[in-house]
Design an enzyme around this catalytic site. Structure first.
Site, PDB file in Angstrom:
ATOM      1  N   LYS A  11      68.825 -49.009  17.381  1.00  0.00           N
ATOM      2  CA  LYS A  11      68.188 -49.765  16.298  1.00  0.00           C
ATOM      3  C   LYS A  11      66.912 -49.088  15.774  1.00  0.00           C
ATOM      4  CE  LYS A  11      70.113 -54.193  17.821  1.00  0.00           C
ATOM      5  NZ  LYS A  11      69.830 -55.633  18.023  1.00  0.00           N
ATOM      6  N   TYR A  51      76.745 -58.965  11.318  1.00  0.00           N
ATOM      7  CA  TYR A  51      76.185 -60.084  12.087  1.00  0.00           C
ATOM      8  C   TYR A  51      76.624 -61.442  11.530  1.00  0.00           C
ATOM      9  CZ  TYR A  51      73.097 -57.022  14.830  1.00  0.00           C
ATOM     10  OH  TYR A  51      72.601 -56.094  15.701  1.00  0.00           O
ATOM     11  N   PHE A  59      67.379 -67.339  13.565  1.00  0.00           N
ATOM     12  CA  PHE A  59      66.804 -65.991  13.600  1.00  0.00           C
ATOM     13  C   PHE A  59      67.541 -64.997  12.700  1.00  0.00           C
ATOM     14  CE2 PHE A  59      69.672 -66.322  17.324  1.00  0.00           C
ATOM     15  CZ  PHE A  59      70.538 -65.246  17.082  1.00  0.00           C
ATOM     16  N   ARG A  87      77.640 -52.062  28.099  1.00  0.00           N
ATOM     17  CA  ARG A  87      76.913 -53.345  28.093  1.00  0.00           C
ATOM     18  C   ARG A  87      76.085 -53.518  29.363  1.00  0.00           C
ATOM     19  NH1 ARG A  87      77.555 -56.772  23.961  1.00  0.00           N
ATOM     20  NH2 ARG A  87      77.120 -58.633  25.181  1.00  0.00           N
ATOM     21  N   THR A  93      70.730 -59.623  26.435  1.00  0.00           N
ATOM     22  CA  THR A  93      70.297 -59.642  25.029  1.00  0.00           C
ATOM     23  C   THR A  93      68.782 -59.757  24.887  1.00  0.00           C
ATOM     24  OG1 THR A  93      72.374 -60.665  24.349  1.00  0.00           O
ATOM     25  CG2 THR A  93      70.512 -60.910  22.845  1.00  0.00           C
ATOM     26  N   ARG A 104      67.323 -52.252  27.793  1.00  0.00           N
ATOM     27  CA  ARG A 104      66.449 -53.299  27.252  1.00  0.00           C
ATOM     28  C   ARG A 104      65.369 -53.700  28.258  1.00  0.00           C
ATOM     29  NH1 ARG A 104      71.597 -56.628  24.878  1.00  0.00           N
ATOM     30  NH2 ARG A 104      71.664 -55.706  22.781  1.00  0.00           N
ATOM     31  N   ASN A 114      65.632 -55.427  20.502  1.00  0.00           N
ATOM     32  CA  ASN A 114      66.202 -55.123  21.825  1.00  0.00           C
ATOM     33  C   ASN A 114      66.856 -53.736  21.868  1.00  0.00           C
ATOM     34  OD1 ASN A 114      68.452 -55.671  20.326  1.00  0.00           O
ATOM     35  ND2 ASN A 114      69.153 -57.405  21.569  1.00  0.00           N
ATOM     36  N   HIS A 117      72.419 -52.258  19.878  1.00  0.00           N
ATOM     37  CA  HIS A 117      73.557 -53.171  19.762  1.00  0.00           C
ATOM     38  C   HIS A 117      74.751 -52.479  20.393  1.00  0.00           C
ATOM     39  CE1 HIS A 117      76.772 -55.658  18.201  1.00  0.00           C
ATOM     40  NE2 HIS A 117      77.383 -54.524  17.891  1.00  0.00           N
ATOM     41  N   GLU A 128      84.060 -52.614  14.513  1.00  0.00           N
ATOM     42  CA  GLU A 128      82.742 -52.032  14.199  1.00  0.00           C
ATOM     43  C   GLU A 128      82.844 -50.522  13.945  1.00  0.00           C
ATOM     44  OE1 GLU A 128      80.167 -53.508  17.340  1.00  0.00           O
ATOM     45  OE2 GLU A 128      80.517 -55.577  16.706  1.00  0.00           O
TER      46      GLU A 128
HETATM   47  P1  CMP Z   1      72.583 -57.619  19.183  1.00  0.00           P
HETATM   48  O1  CMP Z   1      73.235 -57.272  20.465  1.00  0.00           O
HETATM   49  O2  CMP Z   1      72.477 -56.600  18.126  1.00  0.00           O
HETATM   50  O3  CMP Z   1      73.338 -58.905  18.592  1.00  0.00           O
HETATM   51  C1  CMP Z   1      72.710 -59.915  17.848  1.00  0.00           C
HETATM   52  C2  CMP Z   1      71.228 -59.703  17.739  1.00  0.00           C
HETATM   53  O4  CMP Z   1      70.487 -60.845  17.332  1.00  0.00           O
HETATM   54  C3  CMP Z   1      70.644 -59.374  19.104  1.00  0.00           C
HETATM   55  O5  CMP Z   1      71.074 -58.107  19.505  1.00  0.00           O
HETATM   56  C4  CMP Z   1      69.165 -59.547  18.824  1.00  0.00           C
HETATM   57  O6  CMP Z   1      68.618 -58.422  18.151  1.00  0.00           O
HETATM   58  C5  CMP Z   1      69.176 -60.741  17.876  1.00  0.00           C
HETATM   59  N1  CMP Z   1      68.886 -62.004  18.561  1.00  0.00           N
HETATM   60  C6  CMP Z   1      69.700 -62.668  19.442  1.00  0.00           C
HETATM   61  N2  CMP Z   1      69.113 -63.819  19.852  1.00  0.00           N
HETATM   62  C7  CMP Z   1      67.917 -63.894  19.201  1.00  0.00           C
HETATM   63  C8  CMP Z   1      66.848 -64.840  19.188  1.00  0.00           C
HETATM   64  N3  CMP Z   1      66.913 -65.949  19.928  1.00  0.00           N
HETATM   65  N4  CMP Z   1      65.764 -64.567  18.413  1.00  0.00           N
HETATM   66  C9  CMP Z   1      65.706 -63.449  17.658  1.00  0.00           C
HETATM   67  N5  CMP Z   1      66.699 -62.520  17.625  1.00  0.00           N
HETATM   68  C10 CMP Z   1      67.780 -62.730  18.378  1.00  0.00           C
END
Ligand code: CMP
Length: 135
Positions: A11, A51, A59, A87, A93, A104, A114, A117, A128
């Site tokens: 990211k 997404y 969010f 993963r 996450t 992470r 984080n 992805h 994807e």
């Molecule tokens: P990713 O694995 O890219 O998939 C969805 C993304 O949403 C996740 O990583 C985070 O970057 C974001 N995300 C998930 N939960 C939250 C949250 N509670 N607040 C803000 N961002 C979030």
């Protein structure tokens, strides 16, 4: 164990912090092979499609802003059980809860930043890879 391909996005916050080599190095050291690699900036429309399953979350705007704000590195990684292995390396996450030793857990502190992805299933990986690298 089946050989799989998985898809990751390193990211914008990771690119900005010059952590691309650190992150790709972790995947390589695990034994995964980099099959495709690209530097690009994700367009808003593509991010909203990627997404879409989070569209109703509070969010969502923050998430789209975070993934489109600068260059990213896209990668296809291949290896035994690659989807789950990646993963596991990436961690939970929420970086505040991710275990030390994970990407992470070691490199990030606060959502939505984080760092990575990673596709969460064979169907998601296929979709994807197609979305970001084409056929
Ligand atoms: P990713 O694995 O890219 O998939 C969805 C993304 O949403 C996740 O990583 C985070 O970057 C974001 N995300 C998930 N939960 C939250 C949250 N509670 N607040 C803000 N961002 C979030």
């Amino acid at each position: 164990m089946a050989v799989e391909q998985t898809f990751v996005i390193i990211k914008p916050e990771a690119v900005e912090r010059r952590l691309v080599g650190e992150i790709l190095g972790r995947f390589e050291r695990k034994g995964l092979e980099i099959k495709r690699l690209a530097v690009t900036q994700i367009q808003r429309e593509t991010a909203e499609e990627h997404y879409a399953h989070h569209k109703d979350k509070s969010f969502f705007p923050q998430l789209i802003e975070a993934i489109t704000k600068g260059p990213v590195v896209l990668a296809v990684l291949e290896g035994d059980d690659a989807i789950q292995q990646v993963r596991t390396l990436v961690g939970a996450t929420d970086p505040a809860k991710a275990a030390p030793g994970t990407i992470r857990g070691d490199l990030a502190i606060k959502l939505p930043y984080n760092m990575v992805h990673a596709a969460d299933s064979p169907a998601a990986a296929e979709e994807e890879i197609k979305r970001f690298f084409g056929g």
